[in-house]
Design a protein around this motif. Structure first.
Motif, mmCIF file in Angstrom:
data_model
loop_
_atom_site.group_PDB
_atom_site.id
_atom_site.type_symbol
_atom_site.label_atom_id
_atom_site.label_comp_id
_atom_site.label_asym_id
_atom_site.label_seq_id
_atom_site.Cartn_x
_atom_site.Cartn_y
_atom_site.Cartn_z
ATOM 1 N N SER A 268 -17.648 6.908 -11.977
ATOM 2 C CA SER A 268 -16.330 7.480 -12.269
ATOM 3 C C SER A 268 -15.749 8.100 -11.012
ATOM 4 C CB SER A 268 -16.445 8.536 -13.380
ATOM 5 O OG SER A 268 -17.415 9.507 -13.050
ATOM 6 N N GLY A 269 -14.472 7.864 -10.808
ATOM 7 C CA GLY A 269 -13.809 8.386 -9.627
ATOM 8 C C GLY A 269 -14.048 7.494 -8.426
ATOM 9 N N THR A 270 -15.260 7.528 -7.885
ATOM 10 C CA THR A 270 -15.558 6.825 -6.638
ATOM 11 C C THR A 270 -15.164 5.355 -6.696
ATOM 12 O OG1 THR A 270 -17.379 8.342 -6.185
ATOM 13 C CG2 THR A 270 -17.383 6.254 -5.004
ATOM 14 N N ASP A 271 -15.621 4.651 -7.731
ATOM 15 C CA ASP A 271 -15.306 3.234 -7.814
ATOM 16 C C ASP A 271 -13.852 2.996 -8.223
ATOM 17 O OD1 ASP A 271 -17.708 1.673 -7.097
ATOM 18 O OD2 ASP A 271 -18.628 2.864 -8.680
ATOM 19 N N VAL A 272 -13.250 3.974 -8.902
ATOM 20 C CA VAL A 272 -11.821 3.847 -9.230
ATOM 21 C C VAL A 272 -11.000 3.738 -7.955
ATOM 22 C CG1 VAL A 272 -9.819 5.010 -10.227
ATOM 23 C CG2 VAL A 272 -11.999 5.046 -11.439
ATOM 24 N N TRP A 273 -11.294 4.618 -6.979
ATOM 25 C CA TRP A 273 -10.534 4.590 -5.730
ATOM 26 C C TRP A 273 -10.687 3.246 -5.038
ATOM 27 C CZ3 TRP A 273 -8.102 8.542 -7.146
ATOM 28 C CH2 TRP A 273 -8.706 9.735 -7.524
ATOM 29 N N LYS A 274 -11.908 2.715 -5.050
ATOM 30 C CA LYS A 274 -12.151 1.435 -4.381
ATOM 31 C C LYS A 274 -11.394 0.300 -5.075
ATOM 32 C CE LYS A 274 -16.710 2.833 -2.688
ATOM 33 N NZ LYS A 274 -18.166 2.632 -2.784
ATOM 34 N N PHE A 275 -11.495 0.254 -6.392
ATOM 35 C CA PHE A 275 -10.803 -0.794 -7.135
ATOM 36 C C PHE A 275 -9.285 -0.655 -7.008
ATOM 37 C CE2 PHE A 275 -14.881 -1.623 -9.114
ATOM 38 C CZ PHE A 275 -14.810 -2.965 -9.455
ATOM 39 N N TRP A 276 -8.794 0.594 -6.947
ATOM 40 C CA TRP A 276 -7.353 0.800 -6.829
ATOM 41 C C TRP A 276 -6.836 0.282 -5.486
ATOM 42 C CZ3 TRP A 276 -3.185 0.813 -9.267
ATOM 43 C CH2 TRP A 276 -2.009 1.436 -8.821
ATOM 44 N N ASP A 277 -7.620 0.510 -4.425
ATOM 45 C CA ASP A 277 -7.232 -0.059 -3.134
ATOM 46 C C ASP A 277 -7.159 -1.576 -3.212
ATOM 47 O OD1 ASP A 277 -6.854 2.304 -1.796
ATOM 48 O OD2 ASP A 277 -8.803 2.298 -0.775
ATOM 49 N N GLU A 278 -8.134 -2.192 -3.873
ATOM 50 C CA GLU A 278 -8.128 -3.648 -3.998
ATOM 51 C C GLU A 278 -6.990 -4.128 -4.889
ATOM 52 O OE1 GLU A 278 -9.948 -5.344 -1.968
ATOM 53 O OE2 GLU A 278 -10.792 -3.427 -1.290
ATOM 54 N N ARG A 279 -6.684 -3.363 -5.911
ATOM 55 C CA ARG A 279 -5.553 -3.707 -6.790
ATOM 56 C C ARG A 279 -4.249 -3.697 -6.004
ATOM 57 N NH1 ARG A 279 -2.534 -5.494 -10.560
ATOM 58 N NH2 ARG A 279 -1.721 -4.226 -12.251
ATOM 59 N N ARG A 280 -4.076 -2.648 -5.188
ATOM 60 C CA ARG A 280 -2.859 -2.543 -4.394
ATOM 61 C C ARG A 280 -2.832 -3.573 -3.271
ATOM 62 N NH1 ARG A 280 -2.785 1.848 -1.679
ATOM 63 N NH2 ARG A 280 -0.553 2.303 -1.619
ATOM 64 N N LYS B 222 -3.120 -4.667 3.642
ATOM 65 C CA LYS B 222 -2.915 -6.104 3.839
ATOM 66 C C LYS B 222 -3.440 -6.557 5.205
ATOM 67 C CE LYS B 222 1.886 -6.057 5.621
ATOM 68 N NZ LYS B 222 3.284 -6.469 5.316
ATOM 69 N N GLN B 223 -3.734 -5.566 6.104
ATOM 70 C CA GLN B 223 -4.367 -5.891 7.381
ATOM 71 C C GLN B 223 -5.893 -5.856 7.279
ATOM 72 O OE1 GLN B 223 -2.825 -3.493 10.678
ATOM 73 N NE2 GLN B 223 -0.853 -3.259 9.611
ATOM 74 N N GLY B 224 -6.399 -5.508 6.077
ATOM 75 C CA GLY B 224 -7.837 -5.439 5.875
ATOM 76 C C GLY B 224 -8.447 -4.081 6.153
ATOM 77 N N CYS B 225 -7.615 -3.078 6.431
ATOM 78 C CA CYS B 225 -8.118 -1.723 6.716
ATOM 79 C C CYS B 225 -8.426 -0.988 5.416
ATOM 80 C CB CYS B 225 -7.099 -0.929 7.514
ATOM 81 S SG CYS B 225 -6.702 -1.653 9.107
ATOM 82 N N ARG B 226 -9.542 -0.244 5.379
ATOM 83 C CA ARG B 226 -9.929 0.496 4.180
ATOM 84 C C ARG B 226 -10.187 1.976 4.453
ATOM 85 N NH1 ARG B 226 -7.979 -3.436 2.674
ATOM 86 N NH2 ARG B 226 -8.669 -4.906 1.064
ATOM 87 N N ASP B 227 -9.907 2.441 5.671
ATOM 88 C CA ASP B 227 -10.008 3.874 5.956
ATOM 89 C C ASP B 227 -9.067 4.192 7.112
ATOM 90 O OD1 ASP B 227 -10.790 6.492 5.659
ATOM 91 O OD2 ASP B 227 -12.854 6.213 6.361
ATOM 92 N N MET B 228 -8.598 5.422 7.144
ATOM 93 C CA MET B 228 -7.788 5.938 8.246
ATOM 94 C C MET B 228 -7.862 7.453 8.186
ATOM 95 S SD MET B 228 -3.823 5.602 6.896
ATOM 96 C CE MET B 228 -3.187 6.000 8.526
#
Length: 580
Positions: free
Chosen positions: A166-178, A465-471
C-alpha cells in the motif's frame, strides 16, 4: 507515595470520584448505577479508559471496535473496570486537507479526556499515522499509566500473482499510468488488491514506523507492533494489554519512568534501523518534548549516521512487507540484531527491562531482517540537511532515492501552490530536464495548512516520457511514509512565514550534498537579504475556529509541530480540582 510498593484501593485516582460519603460522590455513584453498574464494579478497582480511535471512516482502525471488547475482557480478568472512550479517529485517507492538521487537537482531546474523568490508567488504541503520536502525546501530558495497543498492519496486497505494498506500489503504478505504460483496466485492478484487510499500511510507512517507535520506546507489549491486524494473536495481545494496564496502575508505572532520554534514543535508533518514514522526525521530537526530553534534529541525524537500515521492508528495502517482517521475528528480532546499540536496561510497560524482553527473540529470515554486517543501507533511514535554504533543517530519505541525487546541482522550477505544481507536472511538454529541481512552497505547518503530504511530488510527465523515474524535489511539506524518491522535506522555516524557500526564483541553482548534509541556494547573502526585504506575507489561511488557533500556535517542523502552549516549559501544570 513511593514506587517500591503497590497502591492501595484508597489511593486510586478514581476513588476521589466514587469513595467519599458526600453529595458529589453520591451523584457519581448514582449515575454509574444508571448505566447498570453496581458498587462491585468500581469499589476498590482501577478504572481503565480504553481510548478508541475507531470510526466508520477509518479503514486502518476498522477492527478496533472489536478489539476494545478484547481489551475489556483483559481488564475484567485482572480485576479492573473498563470504560471505552472514543476520540478523534485520524482518518488518514479521508481527512482534508491533512490529518496532520488535527494531530494536536487529538492529543489535546486525549489529555483532557483522561484528566477530566475518573480514570486510573489507559489503553490507547491506534496506529494509523498521526494517531500514535497524538495518543502518546496526550497520555504523556496527562501523566497516568498507559499502554499502547497498535492497530497492526494489514495483510500483504496482491495483484496479478505478486505482492504489492500500500502506498509504495501505488506511486510506482501511478507513474507508469501517467507515462502510458499501463492502462485503465490494470490500474483499476490494482485498487481492489492493494489494501485487502483492515489494518494500517503494510509497508514501513508512517503507521508501521510509529508503531515500531512506540514498542522501542517501551510503550507496548513485546512484539505488539508488528502483529498483522487480522491475526488471532492480535486479539490475544489486546486482552493482554487489558490485563497488564491494571497491574501498571497498582505499580504506579507512569510514563515518566518509561520515556527517558535512554529509551528515547532507543526509539530513534530503531526508527533509523527500520528504514523509517520521514514523518518520524516530526513525531519523535513532538513526543519527546511532551515527556520533557529536548530531542533535536541534530541528535536524530547523529543517530542516523551510525545506525544502518537492517529492515528490508519497502520503501527503503526492495523486497518485503510487514507481514514478512512479522514472520521473520518482528521488532524484537530487529532489536536483538541491534544489540548493544540499544540501552537494554530501559524499563518497558510490562515492568521488565528491554534486554529481558528481547532475549528470547529469534531472527528467522536474515534477508528480511538483515545482520548489521549486511545492511540494506549503510546509514540510517534519514538525513538532516542544513544551509542557506534550510537554516533550521530539512529531511531526506537517502535509502529510498536514486543515488545519483545524493550530490546534485540544478536550476529551480518553483510552484507557489500544489495546484500550480500540478499544472507543471501534468504538462507533457513542460521545458525541463532531469537536472532541474522542482520546488513546492507554502505547504508547511501554517502554509498548507497543516503540512500536507504533498512533498512526494509525482514525476512530471515531461520526464516520464523520457524514461526518468526520479528527480530532486524540495518542499516545506511532508510526504507519505510509503513514498520514495529524492525528496527534500520539512524545510524550516517554511515559506509561508518568510523562510528562505519563499525567496527562490525560477532558474536559481540549488545544490544538495547529502553526505555533507548541505542544502544551498547559490546566491549571495546580499541578494538573499534584498529579496527578503521585498517579500510580502501571504493572506491569512483562517478567519475563525480551530484553524485560526492552529496557525497562531503551531511550531515549525524542527520543533515537532506541536502547539507552543503545550510545551512542558510553557507554564506550570494546572492542579486537578478537588471538587466537581
Amino acid at each position: 507515595m513511593t514506587r517500591d510498593r503497590r497502591k492501595t484501593p484508597e489511593e486510586l485516582r478514581s476513588a476521589r470520584w466514587f469513595a467519599p460519603d458526600d453529595l458529589r460522590s453520591f451523584g457519581h455513584r448514582s449515575r454509574a448505577m444508571q448505566m447498570g453498574l453496581g458498587e462491585e464494579d468500581w469499589q476498590g478497582k482501577p478504572v481503565i479508559a480504553i481510548i478508541n480511535t475507531w470510526s466508520d471512516l477509518s479503514p486502518c482502525h476498522h477492527h478496533l471496535r472489536d478489539r476494545a471488547e478484547w481489551v475489556k475482557r483483559g481488564v475484567l480478568q485482572a480485576g479492573g473496570l473498563p470504560v471505552e472512550m472514543p476520540v478523534h479517529s485520524f482518518s488518514e485517507q479521508f481527512l482534508k486537507p491533512t490529518s496532520m492538521l488535527y494531530r494536536n487537537m487529538g492529543a489535546l482531546e486525549v489529555e483532557e479526556t483522561l484528566r477530566a474523568h475518573p480514570i486510573d490508567g489507559a489503553v490507547l488504541m491506534g496506529g494509523c499515522d498521526k494517531s500514535t503520536p497524538a495518543l502518546v502525546m496526550g497520555a504523556v501530558s496527562a501523566g497516568l499509566p498507559f499502554i499502547f495497543l497498535p492497530a497492526g498492519p494489514m495483510l500483504r496486497g496482491n495483484f496479478r500473482g505478486r505482492p504489492v505494498g500500500s502506498g509504495t506500489d501505488v506511486w510506482k503504478f501511478w507513474d507508469e499510468r501517467r507515462a502510458g505504460t499501463i492502462g485503465r483496466e490494470e490500474w483499476e485492478g490494482l485498487q481492489g488488491g492493494i489494501a485487502r484487510s483492515y489494518g494500517t499500511c503494510m509497508t514501513m510507512g508512517t503507521a508501521s514506523t510509529m508503531m515500531s517507535i512506540a514498542e522501542a520506546w517501551g510503550l507496548t507489549l513485546p512484539g505488539a507492533s508488528s502483529i498483522p491486524a487480522p491475526d488471532s494473536g492480535h486479539k490475544r495481545m489486546a486482552a493482554a494489554c487489558g490485563r497488564r494496564i491494571v497491574e501498571m496502575v497498582w505499580e504506579d508505572l507512569t510514563p515518566d519512568r518509561i520515556m527517558t532520554p535512554a529509551s528515547t534514543r532507543n526509539a530513534a535508533t530503531v526508527a533509523m534501523a527500520t528504514g523509517c518514514s520521514t514523518n518520524a522526525v516530526i513525531h519523535l521530537i513532538a513526543m519527546a518534548r511532551r515527556a520533557g526530553i529536548a530531542l533535536t534534529l541534530d541528535e536524530l541525524d547523529a543517530i542516523g549516521r551510525e545506525t544502518p537500515v537492517i529492515a528490508n521492508i519497502r520503501p527503503s528495502g526492495k523486497e518485503y512487507l510487514m507481514e514478512d517482517f512479522f514472520y521473520a521475528g518482528g521488532l524484537p528480532a530487529l532489536m536483538k540484531e541491534l544489540g548493544e546499540r540499544l540501552d537494554l536496561s530501559a524499563l518497558t510497560v510490562n515492568g521488565r527491562m528491554l534486554g529481558e524482553n528481547i532475549a528470547p527473540a529469534r531472527n528467522w529470515n536474515t534477508d528480511v531482517i538483515r545482520r548489521l554486517a549486511n545492511p540494506v543501507w549503510h546509514e540510517g533511514s534519514l538525513a538532516v540537511l542544513r544551509g542557506n535554504l534550510a537554516p533550521d533543517g530539512a529531511v531526506i530519505k537517502p535509502a529510498a532515492m536514486d543515488r545519483r541525487f545524493l550530490r546534485h546541482a540544478g536550476p529551480a522550477i518553483v510552484a507557489d501552490s500544489y495546484a500550480e505544481m500540478k499544472r507543471i507536472i501534468d504538462d507533457p511538454d513542460y521545458p525541463m530536464t532531469p537536472d532541474h529541481v522542482l520546488i513546492l512552497r507554502n505547504a508547511g505547518p501554517q502554509g498548507g495548512p497543516g503540512m500536507p503530504e504533498w512533498g512526494m511530488i509525482p514525476m512530471p510527465k515531461a520526464l516520464l516520457k523520457q524514461g526518468c523515474r526520479d528527480m530532486l524535489r524540495i518542499s516545506d511539506a511532508r510526504m507519505s511514509g510509503t513514498s520514495y524518491g529524492a525528496c527534500v522535506l520539512h524545510v524550516a522555516p517554511e515559506a509561508y512565514v518568510g523562510g528562505p524557500l519563499a525567496l527562490v526564483r525560477n532558474g536559481d541553482v540549488v545544490e544538495i550534498d547529502v553526505p555533507a548534509r548541505r542544502l544551498e541556494l547559490r546566491i549571495s547573502d546580499e541578494e538573499l537579504a534584498a529579496r527578503r526585504a521585498v517579500w510580502t506575507p501571504p493572506a491569512p489561511r483562517y478567519g475563525r475556529g480551530y484553524g485560526w488557533m492552529y496557525v497562531r500556535h503551531i511550531e515549525q517542523a524542527d520543533k515537532g509541530c506541536d502547539f507552543d502552549f503545550l510545551r512542558t516549559d510553557f507554564g506550570p501544570p494546572v492542579p486537578e480540582p478537588e471538587i466537581n
